[in-house]
Motif scaffolding. Structure first.
Motif, PDB file in Angstrom:
ATOM      1  N   LYS A   5      22.380  52.979  20.940  1.00 40.03           N
ATOM      2  CA  LYS A   5      23.740  52.848  21.449  1.00 40.03           C
ATOM      3  C   LYS A   5      23.844  52.911  22.966  1.00 40.03           C
ATOM      4  O   LYS A   5      24.807  52.423  23.546  1.00 40.03           O
ATOM      5  CB  LYS A   5      24.628  53.919  20.819  1.00 40.03           C
ATOM      6  N   LYS A   6      22.827  53.512  23.609  1.00 37.29           N
ATOM      7  CA  LYS A   6      22.918  53.673  25.061  1.00 37.29           C
ATOM      8  C   LYS A   6      21.764  53.062  25.835  1.00 37.29           C
ATOM      9  O   LYS A   6      21.883  52.815  27.030  1.00 37.29           O
ATOM     10  CB  LYS A   6      23.020  55.169  25.414  1.00 37.29           C
ATOM     11  N   PHE A   7      20.638  52.821  25.181  1.00 40.46           N
ATOM     12  CA  PHE A   7      19.456  52.375  25.911  1.00 40.46           C
ATOM     13  C   PHE A   7      18.815  51.130  25.314  1.00 40.46           C
ATOM     14  O   PHE A   7      17.645  50.842  25.565  1.00 40.46           O
ATOM     15  CB  PHE A   7      18.436  53.515  26.003  1.00 40.46           C
ATOM     16  N   GLY A   8      19.583  50.376  24.518  1.00 37.77           N
ATOM     17  CA  GLY A   8      19.129  49.071  24.081  1.00 37.77           C
ATOM     18  C   GLY A   8      18.126  49.041  22.961  1.00 37.77           C
ATOM     19  O   GLY A   8      17.467  48.019  22.756  1.00 37.77           O
ATOM     20  N   GLY A   9      17.987  50.113  22.225  1.00 36.88           N
ATOM     21  CA  GLY A   9      17.071  50.096  21.096  1.00 36.88           C
ATOM     22  C   GLY A   9      17.661  49.345  19.908  1.00 36.88           C
ATOM     23  O   GLY A   9      18.845  49.001  19.891  1.00 36.88           O
ATOM     24  N   LEU A  45      13.576  73.407  19.655  1.00 41.22           N
ATOM     25  CA  LEU A  45      13.204  72.012  19.399  1.00 41.22           C
ATOM     26  C   LEU A  45      14.407  71.196  18.938  1.00 41.22           C
ATOM     27  O   LEU A  45      14.563  70.033  19.319  1.00 41.22           O
ATOM     28  CB  LEU A  45      12.103  71.948  18.343  1.00 41.22           C
ATOM     29  N   ILE A  46      15.273  71.791  18.138  1.00 41.90           N
ATOM     30  CA  ILE A  46      16.372  71.057  17.525  1.00 41.90           C
ATOM     31  C   ILE A  46      17.598  70.968  18.423  1.00 41.90           C
ATOM     32  O   ILE A  46      18.305  69.949  18.425  1.00 41.90           O
ATOM     33  CB  ILE A  46      16.699  71.691  16.156  1.00 41.90           C
ATOM     34  N   LEU A  47      17.863  71.985  19.212  1.00 41.42           N
ATOM     35  CA  LEU A  47      19.081  72.013  20.028  1.00 41.42           C
ATOM     36  C   LEU A  47      19.303  70.762  20.873  1.00 41.42           C
ATOM     37  O   LEU A  47      20.411  70.208  20.876  1.00 41.42           O
ATOM     38  CB  LEU A  47      19.075  73.259  20.925  1.00 41.42           C
ATOM     39  N   PRO A  48      18.306  70.256  21.620  1.00 45.81           N
ATOM     40  CA  PRO A  48      18.567  69.101  22.487  1.00 45.81           C
ATOM     41  C   PRO A  48      18.931  67.817  21.744  1.00 45.81           C
ATOM     42  O   PRO A  48      19.511  66.901  22.347  1.00 45.81           O
ATOM     43  CB  PRO A  48      17.246  68.927  23.254  1.00 45.81           C
ATOM     44  N   GLU A  49      18.612  67.746  20.458  1.00 45.38           N
ATOM     45  CA  GLU A  49      19.021  66.579  19.671  1.00 45.38           C
ATOM     46  C   GLU A  49      20.500  66.644  19.309  1.00 45.38           C
ATOM     47  O   GLU A  49      21.121  65.608  19.045  1.00 45.38           O
ATOM     48  CB  GLU A  49      18.196  66.480  18.394  1.00 45.38           C
ATOM     49  N   LEU A  50      21.055  67.844  19.306  1.00 47.09           N
ATOM     50  CA  LEU A  50      22.439  68.039  18.903  1.00 47.09           C
ATOM     51  C   LEU A  50      23.391  68.005  20.088  1.00 47.09           C
ATOM     52  O   LEU A  50      24.367  67.241  20.091  1.00 47.09           O
ATOM     53  CB  LEU A  50      22.581  69.380  18.166  1.00 47.09           C
ATOM     54  N   ASP A  51      23.104  68.800  21.102  1.00 52.05           N
ATOM     55  CA  ASP A  51      24.073  68.944  22.197  1.00 52.05           C
ATOM     56  C   ASP A  51      24.278  67.643  22.969  1.00 52.05           C
ATOM     57  O   ASP A  51      25.368  67.366  23.466  1.00 52.05           O
ATOM     58  CB  ASP A  51      23.700  70.099  23.131  1.00 52.05           C
ATOM     59  N   GLN A  52      23.244  66.798  23.037  1.00 54.15           N
ATOM     60  CA  GLN A  52      23.365  65.544  23.791  1.00 54.15           C
ATOM     61  C   GLN A  52      24.383  64.593  23.170  1.00 54.15           C
ATOM     62  O   GLN A  52      24.883  63.681  23.833  1.00 54.15           O
ATOM     63  CB  GLN A  52      22.008  64.844  23.879  1.00 54.15           C
ATOM     64  N   LEU A  53      24.705  64.783  21.901  1.00 53.17           N
ATOM     65  CA  LEU A  53      25.624  63.893  21.198  1.00 53.17           C
ATOM     66  C   LEU A  53      27.065  64.385  21.243  1.00 53.17           C
ATOM     67  O   LEU A  53      27.965  63.694  20.761  1.00 53.17           O
ATOM     68  CB  LEU A  53      25.191  63.732  19.737  1.00 53.17           C
ATOM     69  N   GLN A  54      27.289  65.568  21.838  1.00 57.40           N
ATOM     70  CA  GLN A  54      28.638  66.135  21.885  1.00 57.40           C
ATOM     71  C   GLN A  54      29.505  65.426  22.932  1.00 57.40           C
ATOM     72  O   GLN A  54      28.993  64.697  23.793  1.00 57.40           O
ATOM     73  CB  GLN A  54      28.549  67.626  22.179  1.00 57.40           C
ATOM     74  N   LYS A  92      16.384  58.788  18.103  1.00 58.29           N
ATOM     75  CA  LYS A  92      15.771  57.537  17.665  1.00 58.29           C
ATOM     76  C   LYS A  92      16.774  56.563  17.052  1.00 58.29           C
ATOM     77  O   LYS A  92      16.685  55.350  17.275  1.00 58.29           O
ATOM     78  CB  LYS A  92      14.666  57.845  16.661  1.00 58.29           C
ATOM     79  N   ALA A  93      17.733  57.066  16.272  1.00 59.21           N
ATOM     80  CA  ALA A  93      18.630  56.184  15.532  1.00 59.21           C
ATOM     81  C   ALA A  93      20.020  56.083  16.133  1.00 59.21           C
ATOM     82  O   ALA A  93      20.766  55.172  15.781  1.00 59.21           O
ATOM     83  CB  ALA A  93      18.743  56.672  14.077  1.00 59.21           C
ATOM     84  N   ILE A  94      20.369  57.015  17.023  1.00 60.37           N
ATOM     85  CA  ILE A  94      21.730  57.016  17.572  1.00 60.37           C
ATOM     86  C   ILE A  94      21.735  56.813  19.079  1.00 60.37           C
ATOM     87  O   ILE A  94      22.300  55.839  19.589  1.00 60.37           O
ATOM     88  CB  ILE A  94      22.469  58.318  17.193  1.00 60.37           C
ATOM     89  N   LEU A  95      21.099  57.692  19.828  1.00 57.96           N
ATOM     90  CA  LEU A  95      21.168  57.622  21.292  1.00 57.96           C
ATOM     91  C   LEU A  95      20.511  56.356  21.836  1.00 57.96           C
ATOM     92  O   LEU A  95      21.118  55.616  22.617  1.00 57.96           O
ATOM     93  CB  LEU A  95      20.517  58.860  21.912  1.00 57.96           C
TER      94      LEU A  95
END
Length: 237
Positions: A140-144, A184-193, A134-137
């Motif tokens: 920075k990548k999808f115009g939010g 639940l938490i893993l996909p929020e972390l690995d996508q930012l690596q 919500k606050a990063i991806l």
């Protein structure tokens, strides 16, 4: 065994459909392969080996607002499931339902204290690690809209994770194997690596980095294909 076909925006299951998928009580999973809670639900379904049918919902084409999908989830969001005549949305609720209805005791242990810890992380996630998207991806990548406060809260959440993992583990609820809280938490972390969207520096958080790698190793049936979807998209945006 299932085989997977990928494109940039969705994951599609191909191959033989089991008989359990075709009658009443068939578990249909409506999801979008880049969506973080969708990834969580798909990880659980694949890793546990339950019978289910993946129904791709491409939110880039507005398919989440299609009348047929709105019958499943009137809020028009993924993921959602239908299990016979029962419909459900929201990632944490879906993970809990699947684990309970399919007796996946490893993923949601019956011990009430362990369950309480799992539920803590499911709730904590919504105002902390969920901000990775919500606050990063998205900004920075999808115009939010930019969300500096959300970025700070996410960083505080990662620091909290670092401390908790240094005091316990190897997984979030103190279990020897992952639970639905970890999924639940893993996909929020690995996508930012760095190998994906490369939007957060995990260098100051070695325990979190080790935890992400530990989760990858703990999901041998599903992780590589699941993670490939957001990584493919990261090359396009």
């Amino acid at each position: 065994s299932r085989k997977f076909r990928f494109n940039a925006w969705c994951l599609d299951t191909v191959g033989k459909t089991s008989s359990a998928m075709s009658g009443p009580g068939c578990l249909n999973v409506y999801a979008f392969g880049v969506s973080q809670p969708s990834r969580s639900v798909l990880l659980l379904c694949e890793e546990s080996g339950i019978d289910y049918k993946f129904q791709a919902v491409d939110i880039t084409k507005g398919e989440q607002k299609a009348p047929d999908f709105l019958k499943v989830n009137p809020s028009g969001m993924v993921p959602a499931i239908s299990d016979g005549d029962f419909n459900l949305s929201e990632g944490s609720a879906i993970l809990t339902y699947i684990a309970q209805s399919r007796s996946l005791d490893t993923w949601l242990p019956s011990n009430p204290q362990v369950q309480a810890k799992v539920n803590f992380w499911l709730s904590w996630h919504q105002e902390n690690t969920r901000l990775g998207t919500k606050a990063i991806l998205r900004p920075k990548k999808f115009g939010g809209d930019k969300d500096p406060a959300g970025e700070k809260q996410f960083a505080n959440g990662i620091a909290f994770l670092e401390k908790r993992l240094s005091e316990g583990g190897p997984f979030l609820a103190g279990t020897s194997a992952p639970t639905i809280a970890d999924l639940l938490i893993l996909p929020e972390l690995d996508q930012l690596q760095p190998e994906c969207f490369d939007l957060f520096d995990f260098g100051p958080y070695p325990k979190v980095t080790e935890y992400i790698e530990r989760m990858r190793q703990a999901l041998p049936k599903s992780y590589a294909a699941n993670f490939a979807v957001p990584c493919d998209v990261s090359k396009l945006v």
